[in-house]
Write a protein that holds these residues in place. Structure first.
Motif, PDB file in Angstrom:
ATOM      1  N   CYS A   1       0.805  -1.223   0.000  1.00 20.15           N
ATOM      2  CA  CYS A   1       0.000   0.000   0.000  1.00 20.15           C
ATOM      3  C   CYS A   1       0.831   1.262   0.000  1.00 20.15           C
ATOM      4  N   CYS A   2       2.089   1.165   0.548  1.00 18.68           N
ATOM      5  CA  CYS A   2       2.790   2.400   0.894  1.00 18.68           C
ATOM      6  C   CYS A   2       4.250   2.322   0.471  1.00 18.68           C
TER       7      CYS A   2
ATOM      8  N   ARG B   1      -1.797  -7.273   1.065  1.00 18.27           N
ATOM      9  CA  ARG B   1      -2.617  -6.498   1.994  1.00 18.27           C
ATOM     10  C   ARG B   1      -3.249  -7.437   3.008  1.00 18.27           C
TER      11      ARG B   1
ATOM     12  N   SER C   1     -10.706   1.809   9.526  1.00 19.96           N
ATOM     13  CA  SER C   1      -9.835   2.870   9.031  1.00 19.96           C
ATOM     14  C   SER C   1      -9.710   2.833   7.515  1.00 19.96           C
ATOM     15  N   THR C   2      -9.535   4.011   6.933  1.00 21.79           N
ATOM     16  CA  THR C   2      -9.243   4.119   5.502  1.00 21.79           C
ATOM     17  C   THR C   2      -7.793   4.546   5.271  1.00 21.79           C
ATOM     18  N   VAL C   3      -7.037   4.668   6.358  1.00 22.59           N
ATOM     19  CA  VAL C   3      -5.635   5.082   6.267  1.00 22.59           C
ATOM     20  C   VAL C   3      -4.783   3.889   5.831  1.00 22.59           C
ATOM     21  N   GLN C   4      -3.870   4.112   4.906  1.00 21.69           N
ATOM     22  CA  GLN C   4      -2.969   3.051   4.470  1.00 21.69           C
ATOM     23  C   GLN C   4      -1.824   2.925   5.468  1.00 21.69           C
ATOM     24  N   GLU C   5      -1.693   1.730   6.040  1.00 18.13           N
ATOM     25  CA  GLU C   5      -0.711   1.515   7.102  1.00 18.13           C
ATOM     26  C   GLU C   5       0.063   0.221   6.864  1.00 18.13           C
ATOM     27  N   THR C   6       1.202   0.103   7.538  1.00 16.90           N
ATOM     28  CA  THR C   6       2.063  -1.070   7.418  1.00 16.90           C
ATOM     29  C   THR C   6       2.401  -1.584   8.812  1.00 16.90           C
TER      30      THR C   6
ATOM     31  N   SER D   1       3.747   0.958  10.905  1.00 11.07           N
ATOM     32  CA  SER D   1       2.766   1.828  11.562  1.00 11.07           C
ATOM     33  C   SER D   1       2.477   1.323  12.971  1.00 11.07           C
TER      34      SER D   1
ATOM     35  N   CYS E   1       6.750   8.609   5.801  1.00  7.55           N
ATOM     36  CA  CYS E   1       5.691   7.934   5.046  1.00  7.55           C
ATOM     37  C   CYS E   1       4.895   6.958   5.910  1.00  7.55           C
ATOM     38  N   THR E   2       5.326   6.752   7.149  1.00  5.56           N
ATOM     39  CA  THR E   2       4.677   5.763   8.015  1.00  5.56           C
ATOM     40  C   THR E   2       3.613   6.420   8.877  1.00  5.56           C
TER      41      THR E   2
END
Length: 201
Positions: free
Chosen positions: A139-140, A147, A163-168, A171, A192-193
């Motif tokens: 995603c990032c 995913r 959540s709609t936030v793209q995270e790893t 994160s 970016c995290t």
């Protein structure tokens, strides 16, 4: 899946201890505390702590902190659960080698004991996540491996929130470090995290 890729670096366990908090990793199927190697269905590749030299080569530290999963029930009953807990199911219950239904059944048996514990009820948080998806999509900026779903369960969490936030995974690391005032390691320090703050009230 290297089993001898030892790492000589500062890690989250070092940070937790330096901050005056406690930690323990509970590994399902691990034959004995600080065991090095595979003993299927326990697989070392899913135990990140054993790869850090300052944990693995310090017998007393390792044996006190990297333990078989069976010890969790004792610690929950005795109220001796540390501030930070890492749990790794075995290769069947983590859904790698067995069905999703098998993993769901395992979670249905394990999660209630955690949610009923004083450690959780006293503003604890349970993160349930996976290590990889079914593709190599990311995603990032620093993400790969597909995913995945991540569940955030806490008395402090927003009920029913998605959540709609793209995270790893970074994160999650950043969220832990930020909440305890620790410096950010590796990809957690990248601008970016995203921090997983949106899950909480």
């Amino acid at each position: 899946d290297c089993t001898t890729c030892w790492v000589n670096a500062t890690n989250l366990a070092d940070q937790i201890e330096a901050g005056g908090r406690s930690w323990k990793a509970y590994q399902e199927g691990m034959p004995s505390a600080c065991f090095v190697g595979d003993a299927y269905p326990y697989m070392q590749k899913h135990d990140p702590w054993i790869y850090f030299n300052d944990i693995r080569t310090n017998a007393a530290r390792c044996s006190a902190h990297v333990v078989p999963y069976t010890q969790l029930a004792t610690d929950l009953a005795n109220g001796t659960v540390p501030n930070y807990v890492w749990i790794t199911p075995n290769m069947c219950n983590d859904m790698h080698d067995c069905s999703i239904a098998t993993g769901d059944s395992w979670l249905s048996q394990q999660v209630p004991a955690i949610l009923n514990s004083a450690a959780y009820r006293n503003n604890g948080v349970l993160f349930i996540t996976w290590d990889e998806g079914s593709t190599n999509a990311g995603c990032c900026t620093n993400a790969a491996g597909g995913r995945i779903a991540t569940l955030v369960i806490s008395p402090l969490a927003r009920t029913g929130f998605q959540s709609t936030v793209q995270e790893t995974h970074y994160s999650l690391l950043r969220t832990i470090e930020d909440s305890w005032g620790l410096s950010r390691l590796g990809g957690a320090s990248c601008g970016c995290t995203a921090q997983m703050r949106e899950y909480f009230r």
